[in-house]
Every structure is written in C-alpha cells, then in structure tokens.
Motif scaffolding. Structure first.
Motif, PDB file in Angstrom:
ATOM      1  N   LYS A   1       0.861  -1.220  -0.027  1.00 17.98           N
ATOM      2  CA  LYS A   1      -0.008   0.024   0.013  1.00 17.98           C
ATOM      3  C   LYS A   1       0.730   1.146  -0.097  1.00 17.98           C
ATOM      4  O   LYS A   1       0.571   2.303  -0.508  1.00 17.98           O
ATOM      5  CB  LYS A   1      -0.930   0.081   1.194  1.00 17.98           C
ATOM      6  CG  LYS A   1      -1.975  -1.117   1.086  1.00 17.98           C
ATOM      7  CD  LYS A   1      -3.019  -0.874   2.374  1.00 17.98           C
ATOM      8  CE  LYS A   1      -2.410  -1.218   3.547  1.00 17.98           C
ATOM      9  NZ  LYS A   1      -3.598  -1.376   4.529  1.00 17.98           N
ATOM     10  N   LEU A   2       2.121   1.143   0.640  1.00 18.21           N
ATOM     11  CA  LEU A   2       2.806   2.404   0.799  1.00 18.21           C
ATOM     12  C   LEU A   2       3.534   2.598  -0.659  1.00 18.21           C
ATOM     13  O   LEU A   2       3.524   3.693  -1.078  1.00 18.21           O
ATOM     14  CB  LEU A   2       3.903   1.976   1.529  1.00 18.21           C
ATOM     15  CG  LEU A   2       5.102   3.082   1.538  1.00 18.21           C
ATOM     16  CD1 LEU A   2       4.731   4.492   2.257  1.00 18.21           C
ATOM     17  CD2 LEU A   2       6.360   2.639   2.580  1.00 18.21           C
ATOM     18  N   TRP A   3       3.785   1.603  -1.398  1.00 15.95           N
ATOM     19  CA  TRP A   3       4.424   1.776  -2.629  1.00 15.95           C
ATOM     20  C   TRP A   3       3.260   1.938  -3.811  1.00 15.95           C
ATOM     21  O   TRP A   3       3.704   2.701  -4.876  1.00 15.95           O
ATOM     22  CB  TRP A   3       5.317   0.434  -2.774  1.00 15.95           C
ATOM     23  CG  TRP A   3       5.996   0.392  -4.387  1.00 15.95           C
ATOM     24  CD1 TRP A   3       5.476  -0.179  -5.432  1.00 15.95           C
ATOM     25  CD2 TRP A   3       7.182   1.094  -4.480  1.00 15.95           C
ATOM     26  NE1 TRP A   3       6.541   0.232  -6.518  1.00 15.95           N
ATOM     27  CE2 TRP A   3       7.657   0.817  -6.030  1.00 15.95           C
ATOM     28  CE3 TRP A   3       8.159   1.853  -3.468  1.00 15.95           C
ATOM     29  CZ2 TRP A   3       8.754   1.414  -6.291  1.00 15.95           C
ATOM     30  CZ3 TRP A   3       9.292   2.455  -4.035  1.00 15.95           C
ATOM     31  CH2 TRP A   3       9.587   2.207  -5.262  1.00 15.95           C
ATOM     32  N   SER A   4       2.282   1.570  -3.708  1.00 19.61           N
ATOM     33  CA  SER A   4       1.164   1.455  -4.930  1.00 19.61           C
ATOM     34  C   SER A   4      -0.065   2.643  -4.413  1.00 19.61           C
ATOM     35  O   SER A   4      -0.509   2.967  -5.486  1.00 19.61           O
ATOM     36  CB  SER A   4       0.594   0.365  -4.805  1.00 19.61           C
ATOM     37  OG  SER A   4       1.484  -0.619  -5.274  1.00 19.61           O
ATOM     38  N   VAL A   5      -0.190   2.971  -3.267  1.00 23.87           N
ATOM     39  CA  VAL A   5      -1.117   3.919  -3.001  1.00 23.87           C
ATOM     40  C   VAL A   5      -0.305   5.373  -2.518  1.00 23.87           C
ATOM     41  O   VAL A   5      -0.659   6.334  -2.890  1.00 23.87           O
ATOM     42  CB  VAL A   5      -2.134   3.450  -2.055  1.00 23.87           C
ATOM     43  CG1 VAL A   5      -3.147   4.551  -1.737  1.00 23.87           C
ATOM     44  CG2 VAL A   5      -2.688   2.210  -2.709  1.00 23.87           C
ATOM     45  N   THR A   6       0.327   5.185  -1.520  1.00 20.64           N
ATOM     46  CA  THR A   6       0.808   6.489  -0.725  1.00 20.64           C
ATOM     47  C   THR A   6       1.933   7.233  -1.642  1.00 20.64           C
ATOM     48  O   THR A   6       1.636   8.341  -1.969  1.00 20.64           O
ATOM     49  CB  THR A   6       1.458   5.861   0.601  1.00 20.64           C
ATOM     50  OG1 THR A   6       0.466   5.154   1.316  1.00 20.64           O
ATOM     51  CG2 THR A   6       1.742   7.159   1.303  1.00 20.64           C
ATOM     52  N   LEU A   7       2.908   6.569  -1.939  1.00 25.54           N
ATOM     53  CA  LEU A   7       3.814   7.284  -2.745  1.00 25.54           C
ATOM     54  C   LEU A   7       3.275   7.869  -4.055  1.00 25.54           C
ATOM     55  O   LEU A   7       3.437   8.940  -4.383  1.00 25.54           O
ATOM     56  CB  LEU A   7       5.225   6.128  -3.161  1.00 25.54           C
ATOM     57  CG  LEU A   7       6.143   6.090  -1.767  1.00 25.54           C
ATOM     58  CD1 LEU A   7       6.961   4.955  -2.073  1.00 25.54           C
ATOM     59  CD2 LEU A   7       6.577   7.209  -1.181  1.00 25.54           C
ATOM     60  N   PRO A   8       2.746   7.188  -4.951  1.00 23.23           N
ATOM     61  CA  PRO A   8       2.027   7.887  -5.949  1.00 23.23           C
ATOM     62  C   PRO A   8       0.977   9.001  -5.576  1.00 23.23           C
ATOM     63  O   PRO A   8       1.171  10.023  -6.439  1.00 23.23           O
ATOM     64  CB  PRO A   8       0.890   6.618  -6.603  1.00 23.23           C
ATOM     65  CG  PRO A   8       1.729   5.406  -6.395  1.00 23.23           C
ATOM     66  CD  PRO A   8       2.282   5.658  -4.745  1.00 23.23           C
ATOM     67  N   SER A   9       0.354   8.887  -4.491  1.00 22.57           N
ATOM     68  CA  SER A   9      -0.253  10.332  -4.157  1.00 22.57           C
ATOM     69  C   SER A   9       0.683  11.308  -3.740  1.00 22.57           C
ATOM     70  O   SER A   9       0.228  12.323  -3.896  1.00 22.57           O
ATOM     71  CB  SER A   9      -1.164   9.822  -2.947  1.00 22.57           C
ATOM     72  OG  SER A   9      -2.142   8.892  -3.310  1.00 22.57           O
TER      73      SER A   9
END
Length: 320
Positions: free
Chosen positions: A225-233
């Motif tokens: 979730k960190l790699w796929s959701v948080t960082l792209p945001s």
C-alpha cells in the motif's frame, strides 16, 4: 430597423450590467480571501520585486555617495572579475556540494518522516511526535550552533570533557574540516526535517481512504500500500517541491554556514553566500557582491525552467 437596433443595444447593455453585477458579487464574496493574501503580496512586492531595481549596480562601479544614477557604468566588468577570480571554482564546488547534500540527503528526510508519522494513526502519540519534531525549527541557527559549541568545543566542551575524563580522544567537531559537511547535514536534519513534513502530511491527509480499502480487498500488505497508493499520491507534491529546491541550489543559507565557519575549515566551507557577505558588507564592494547575487539568481532560474520542462515532458505537473 431602428427598433431592432435599439433592442440589440439594449440587450447588450443589460448583459454588460449583469456581468458587472456578477463580478462585483464574486469580488465581495472573495474579499476576505483577498485580504488574507494581501500581506503576502505586500511582502513579495516590498522585499522581492522592488529591490530588483537595485540590480543595476551590478553593471556599475557603485558609489553610495553618488547614488545609482551618478555612479560610473562598467558593463560586465564585475562579472568578468567574478569568473576570473582564483576562488571562483572553489566557491562553486563548495556551494554545489552543500546543495547536493540538501537535495539528495536532506530532501528525502521529510518525506520519510511524513510516511512514518502517517502510519501512527490519529492518537495522542502521533500529535506528540509531530510537536517534538516541529520544535527545533523555532530555534535560531545562533542557538543551534551555540549549543553545538558548548557540547563539542575542543578544550571545554561538555561532551569532549566527558570523553577525555573517560580516556577517550576528544572530537574535533568544529575545527576538523572533515566534520563540516556531516555536521551541516545533521544540523539541517535536526532543525528543519520535522517542519518540512507539514506539506507532505497535508498531501497524505487528502488521499482517498477508498484506495486503501480497495488495496486491502486485493490483499495488499502495508509495504504494498505504501508503494502503490501512498507514494503515487505524493508524487506531484514531491516533484513540485524538488523543482522549487532546484531554484535555490545556489542559496545554501548564509547564517548557518557562516556560524560554522572558522579559519580551519574555510577552504571547504566558503560558499557564495558567505563570500558575498565579506565582499559586500565587510569590504563595501556593493557592485561586485550584487553581480555575484545576480549570477546565483540566474542559475537558479535556469534550473527551475529546465526542471519544469523535463517534468512536463515526463507527463507530470510542473510549476507553470
């Protein structure tokens, strides 16, 4: 025909009146916001834009008694003097080295801190952590460097005295040039990393919770979730702040570096900011120091424009 022309003009006038009324109503609704913006606009006008008129002295042999309008015009002589100065390349290397430290070592720190704090939830511990890491920002560099001197002074520093009393060698933290850049980085991390997390935490607060819920349904773990959701945001925020940071690549911060400087580390600590202070204030060479400042500003502007263009080509949002 006359009646038709009169009606057309009358309708046009009515539309114009309605538009004026709508604009007036929008202006009244936005008046509180405009008043909030006013102090910032005045600040930039008075301290950023109006002083730019003084850049003309970079092309003069400025004499304070004769003023801008009567000082001798020398063209690009001050810039030639800068680029042929024996210290120019050393100043450039020192400035770019500290800028690289800020860009590649300090800049990621607030992002990492924001990600860690974001994982703490919304409890008391999260608020406590935010407060603790924000507080050093409100200390001046004089206090920060003064505390470092009290603790690590070679002869009577508290930590060095403790090391000596226990049979250890004293740490030449302030006098050994090898420690200057690590100390510069550690000071920045301790004092400013927490404060710079504010923007990233605000960006994280705007992430749609449904994205995390969807990731949970897909079986994504915390790292995924960190790699796929948080960082792209955070990507657009990171890019914009990185571009802005490039604009100040020649502006390291005069006060911090100057306070850490001494005759022993001057070879690697002397940068354009401290050089301008010595030339412009201590020696009164206003035209030359203005030329140095203009050179720094043009380099920063060129880097911002280049980075913004590359960002646009990569499909990201730029500054403009």
């Amino acid at each position: 025909m006359e009646s038709w022309g009169w009606r057309r003009d009358h309708q046009r006038n009515e539309r114009a009146v309605r538009q004026i009324k709508m604009m007036s109503a929008e202006w009244r609704r936005g008046l509180p916001l405009y008043l909030m913006i006013l102090p910032g606009l005045l600040f930039f006008l008075l301290f950023k834009y109006l002083p730019m008129a003084g850049l003309v002295i970079a092309f003069q042999s400025y004499n304070p008694f004769e003023g801008i309008f009567h000082s001798d015009w020398v063209g690009f002589d001050n810039f030639k003097r800068l680029f042929t100065d024996v210290d120019f390349y050393r100043l450039l290397a020192n400035t770019l080295t500290l800028s690289a430290i800020n860009l590649f070592l300090f800049f990621p720190a607030p992002i990492i801190l924001a990600l860690i704090i974001n994982e703490l939830g919304k409890g008391f511990f999260k608020k406590l952590m935010q407060t603790v890491i924000y507080l050093p920002h409100f200390l001046s560099w004089v206090v920060v460097v003064g505390l470092t001197s009290l603790l690590f002074a070679t002869q009577d520093g508290g930590i060095n005295n403790w090391l000596a009393s226990n049979g250890f060698a004293r740490i030449e933290l302030l006098s050994d040039p090898a420690y200057f850049r690590p100390l510069f980085l550690m000071h920045n991390l301790w004092k400013e990393a927490g404060w710079n997390t504010i923007i990233f935490l605000a960006a994280l607060a705007s992430v749609d919770p449904m994205l995390y819920e969807a990731a949970d349904m897909d079986g994504a773990g915390r790292w995924r979730k960190l790699w796929s959701v948080t960082l792209p945001s955070l990507r657009s925020t990171i890019i914009i702040l990185f571009i802005l940071r490039l604009g100040s690549v020649m502006e390291i911060g005069y006060e911090h570096v100057y306070l850490l400087q001494n005759t022993l580390n001057l070879k690697i600590s002397n940068i354009f900011d401290t050089y301008v202070y010595r030339q412009g204030i201590q020696q009164g060479d206003f035209s030359f120091s203005t030329a140095v400042g203009l050179f720094k500003g043009l380099v920063g502007l060129a880097l911002i424009m280049m980075a913004n263009k590359l960002s646009k080509k990569a499909g990201e949002e730029g500054l403009y």
